[in-house]
Design an enzyme around this catalytic site. Structure first.
Site, PDB file in Angstrom:
ATOM      1  N   ASN A  79       0.851  -1.241  -0.006  1.00 34.65           N
ATOM      2  CA  ASN A  79      -0.034  -0.006   0.003  1.00 34.65           C
ATOM      3  C   ASN A  79       0.958   1.142   0.138  1.00 34.65           C
ATOM      4  O   ASN A  79       2.108   1.026   0.346  1.00 34.65           O
ATOM      5  CB  ASN A  79      -0.917   0.071   1.316  1.00 34.65           C
ATOM      6  CG  ASN A  79      -0.388   0.039   2.719  1.00 34.65           C
ATOM      7  OD1 ASN A  79       0.416   0.954   2.752  1.00 34.65           O
ATOM      8  ND2 ASN A  79      -0.231  -0.943   3.269  1.00 34.65           N
ATOM      9  N   ASP A 108      -3.751  -6.296   5.425  1.00 36.79           N
ATOM     10  CA  ASP A 108      -4.800  -7.282   6.264  1.00 36.79           C
ATOM     11  C   ASP A 108      -4.866  -8.814   5.530  1.00 36.79           C
ATOM     12  O   ASP A 108      -5.082  -9.628   6.337  1.00 36.79           O
ATOM     13  CB  ASP A 108      -6.499  -6.611   5.833  1.00 36.79           C
ATOM     14  CG  ASP A 108      -6.385  -5.417   6.670  1.00 36.79           C
ATOM     15  OD1 ASP A 108      -5.847  -5.115   7.666  1.00 36.79           O
ATOM     16  OD2 ASP A 108      -7.403  -4.421   6.292  1.00 36.79           O
ATOM     17  N   LYS A 152       9.676 -16.633  -9.734  1.00 33.70           N
ATOM     18  CA  LYS A 152       8.966 -15.712 -10.335  1.00 33.70           C
ATOM     19  C   LYS A 152       7.699 -16.257 -11.231  1.00 33.70           C
ATOM     20  O   LYS A 152       7.972 -17.317 -12.029  1.00 33.70           O
ATOM     21  CB  LYS A 152       9.820 -14.826 -11.308  1.00 33.70           C
ATOM     22  CG  LYS A 152       9.329 -13.651 -11.712  1.00 33.70           C
ATOM     23  CD  LYS A 152      10.186 -12.987 -12.900  1.00 33.70           C
ATOM     24  CE  LYS A 152       9.507 -11.839 -13.431  1.00 33.70           C
ATOM     25  NZ  LYS A 152      10.105 -11.311 -14.584  1.00 33.70           N
ATOM     26  N   PHE A 210      -4.414   4.369  14.637  1.00 35.73           N
ATOM     27  CA  PHE A 210      -4.822   5.110  13.463  1.00 35.73           C
ATOM     28  C   PHE A 210      -5.871   4.449  12.545  1.00 35.73           C
ATOM     29  O   PHE A 210      -5.661   3.346  12.533  1.00 35.73           O
ATOM     30  CB  PHE A 210      -3.474   5.383  12.524  1.00 35.73           C
ATOM     31  CG  PHE A 210      -2.723   6.443  13.056  1.00 35.73           C
ATOM     32  CD1 PHE A 210      -1.931   6.398  13.954  1.00 35.73           C
ATOM     33  CD2 PHE A 210      -2.929   7.818  12.402  1.00 35.73           C
ATOM     34  CE1 PHE A 210      -1.370   7.504  14.696  1.00 35.73           C
ATOM     35  CE2 PHE A 210      -2.222   8.738  13.045  1.00 35.73           C
ATOM     36  CZ  PHE A 210      -1.337   8.794  14.067  1.00 35.73           C
ATOM     37  N   LYS A 263     -13.512   0.402  15.726  1.00 41.10           N
ATOM     38  CA  LYS A 263     -11.982   0.078  15.844  1.00 41.10           C
ATOM     39  C   LYS A 263     -11.708   0.229  17.354  1.00 41.10           C
ATOM     40  O   LYS A 263     -10.899  -0.602  17.900  1.00 41.10           O
ATOM     41  CB  LYS A 263     -11.117   0.885  15.030  1.00 41.10           C
ATOM     42  CG  LYS A 263     -11.449   0.138  13.540  1.00 41.10           C
ATOM     43  CD  LYS A 263     -10.532   0.840  12.532  1.00 41.10           C
ATOM     44  CE  LYS A 263     -10.937   0.193  11.288  1.00 41.10           C
ATOM     45  NZ  LYS A 263     -10.274   1.016  10.199  1.00 41.10           N
ATOM     46  N   LYS A 287     -10.625  -3.151  19.452  1.00 45.15           N
ATOM     47  CA  LYS A 287      -9.161  -3.298  19.658  1.00 45.15           C
ATOM     48  C   LYS A 287      -8.860  -2.850  21.147  1.00 45.15           C
ATOM     49  O   LYS A 287      -7.547  -2.800  21.431  1.00 45.15           O
ATOM     50  CB  LYS A 287      -8.383  -2.565  18.672  1.00 45.15           C
ATOM     51  CG  LYS A 287      -8.791  -2.906  17.173  1.00 45.15           C
ATOM     52  CD  LYS A 287      -7.958  -2.416  16.280  1.00 45.15           C
ATOM     53  CE  LYS A 287      -8.492  -2.831  14.699  1.00 45.15           C
ATOM     54  NZ  LYS A 287      -7.300  -2.983  13.688  1.00 45.15           N
TER      55      LYS A 287
END
Ligand code: CTP
Length: 403
Positions: free
Chosen positions: A211, A282, A292, A326, A340, A344
């Site tokens: 990401n 995730d 490869k 975050f 969250k 958490k």
């Protein structure tokens, strides 16, 4: 932007060494960060950098001799000394260091150094032999004992043709060091764990799922915590950001979510505060290929499995640690952040809507909302990530009880 020096009265002392040319850039950066800068140069400094350059950049008259600035000059250095919030001497020559260590005051700069009680940063710059000379070592040790901040010089090629310790650090490094000195040590004695950057989950030896997280927010958090006096462990996913220079930050570089989990769990018991700014992948490919993947088939299916939710695990393990998460969302920020926080077992969550150019992954600024356990929230203005990191720790210190 370093807000901590905004509006502060900073004295820049410049001595006569080749590196005096760097003082113009140091001055420019101090001004850029909003400081009111006054320059005291030694007479020899003016062989290396022009009076008018320093004067123009500082937008203030510069002081050299005790008696050369008109009738009030003999007291001006005392007034400046009293008004100063911080003094930075860069470059500081062996001569200046020797004089200051022994209480000699024979020009405007050395007199001011004795007449102020604000923090003083000394950035030595000289030939290696001079730096290593027993007299210089003794003088630097004395200054350190006197509570002055001695910035270690860099190593490398020196103007005199030799190579070794004695090089004036780059202006930006001097500013970083100065900001560190100047920041109140509200987290002294605390240990903080910060995660930052993306995780990359390998598909084959040359491909991965990742990401666009840059790591900037987490690295800013690690540096802000270190500047506030904490010992910091920074678990950093693949990022172009070099290791932060602060000695109190130890960096652990990881690639995958599983590696991040292992590093985090290794340190969790020893810390009081965790700030989880990392953008953890995730899911990961079930079995990354050994070789490869060749483009033979028209379609390719990757089977992914869920990564452990590291923060959720910490939430279950936590005793009296403070956990800050975050949350990057594309919609329903408030609801997702609240969910969250509960799932958490967090104490605070900094949420933002991703996709705004001024905010998010690789931007230098960030716009977030802080959500607290008691259901309250606040939305500070858009600000630099480093400033936001300080605000985050300020809130942790003030609203949550760090034990
Ligand atoms: N986090 C984590 N481990 C994961 C995923 C997320 O520790 N496997 C942490 C992040 O570092 C962040 C917080 O959890 O502090 C929220 O991450 P985010 O990606 O916004 O949410 P997710 O929990 O992954 O939920 P979703 O992807 O469904 O929004």
């Amino acid at each position: 932007m370093y807000g901590i020096i905004r509006g502060k009265s900073v004295i820049l002392g410049v001595c006569g060494g080749i590196a005096a040319y760097k003082s113009a850039e140091i001055l420019r950066l101090l001004k850029k960060h909003g400081a009111n800068v006054r320059v005291l140069a030694t007479r020899n400094a003016l062989h290396f950098i022009g009076r008018h350059t320093l004067q123009a950049l500082s937008e203030n008259p510069i002081l050299v001799d005790l008696f050369d600035e008109g009738p009030d000059a003999s007291i001006k250095h005392i007034r400046w000394a009293q008004e100063a919030d911080l003094v930075v001497v860069a470059p500081a020559t062996a001569n200046l260091i020797g004089k200051f260590a022994n209480g000699i005051a024979d020009d405007a700069l050395t007199t001011l150094l004795l007449a102020t009680d604000c923090p003083i940063v000394i950035a030595p710059s000289m030939n290696t032999k001079m730096y290593e000379n027993a007299a210089t070592r003794r003088n630097l040790e004395q200054l350190e004992k006197d509570g002055r901040w001695i910035m270690p010089p860099g190593s490398g090629a020196l103007a005199c043709g030799t190579s070794g310790a004695g090089r004036l650090p780059e202006p930006a490094e001097i500013i970083d060091y100065t900001v560190d000195v100047f920041t109140p040590k509200t987290l002294a004695g605390k240990r903080v764990l910060v995660t930052a950057g993306p995780t990359l989950e390998p598909i084959d030896p040359v491909r991965f799922i990742g990401n666009p997280s840059s790591g900037k927010m987490g690295v800013a958090a690690a540096r802000a915590a270190a500047h506030r006096g904490a010992d910091v462990t920074l678990v950093l996913g693949p990022s172009n950001i070099p290791d932060p220079p602060e000695k109190s930050i130890s960096v652990i570089r990881i690639k995958t979510a599983l590696e991040m989990r292992a590093a985090v769990l290794d340190h969790f018991d020893d810390v009081q505060i965790v700030v989880k700014a990392a953008a953890v992948g995730d899911y990961r490919p079930v079995s990354p290929r050994e070789h490869k993947i060749k483009k033979i088939d028209d379609q390719l299916t990757l089977v992914l499995e869920k990564n452990p939710d590291i923060l959720m695990e910490l939430g279950k393990l936590k005793k009296d640690q403070i956990l800050v998460g975050f949350a990057a969302e594309t919609q329903f920020l408030e609801q997702h952040a609240a969910d969250k926080m509960n799932q958490k077992n967090l104490d605070m969550i900094a949420g933002n809507i991703v996709g705004l150019p001024s905010s998010g992954f690789s931007s230098d600024t960030n716009q977030v909302t802080f959500f607290y356990r008691d259901g309250t929230s606040e939305t500070p203005p858009l600000m630099e990530k480093y400033e936001l990191a300080h605000l985050l720790f300020e809130r942790i210190e003030r609203r949550l009880h760090v034990t």
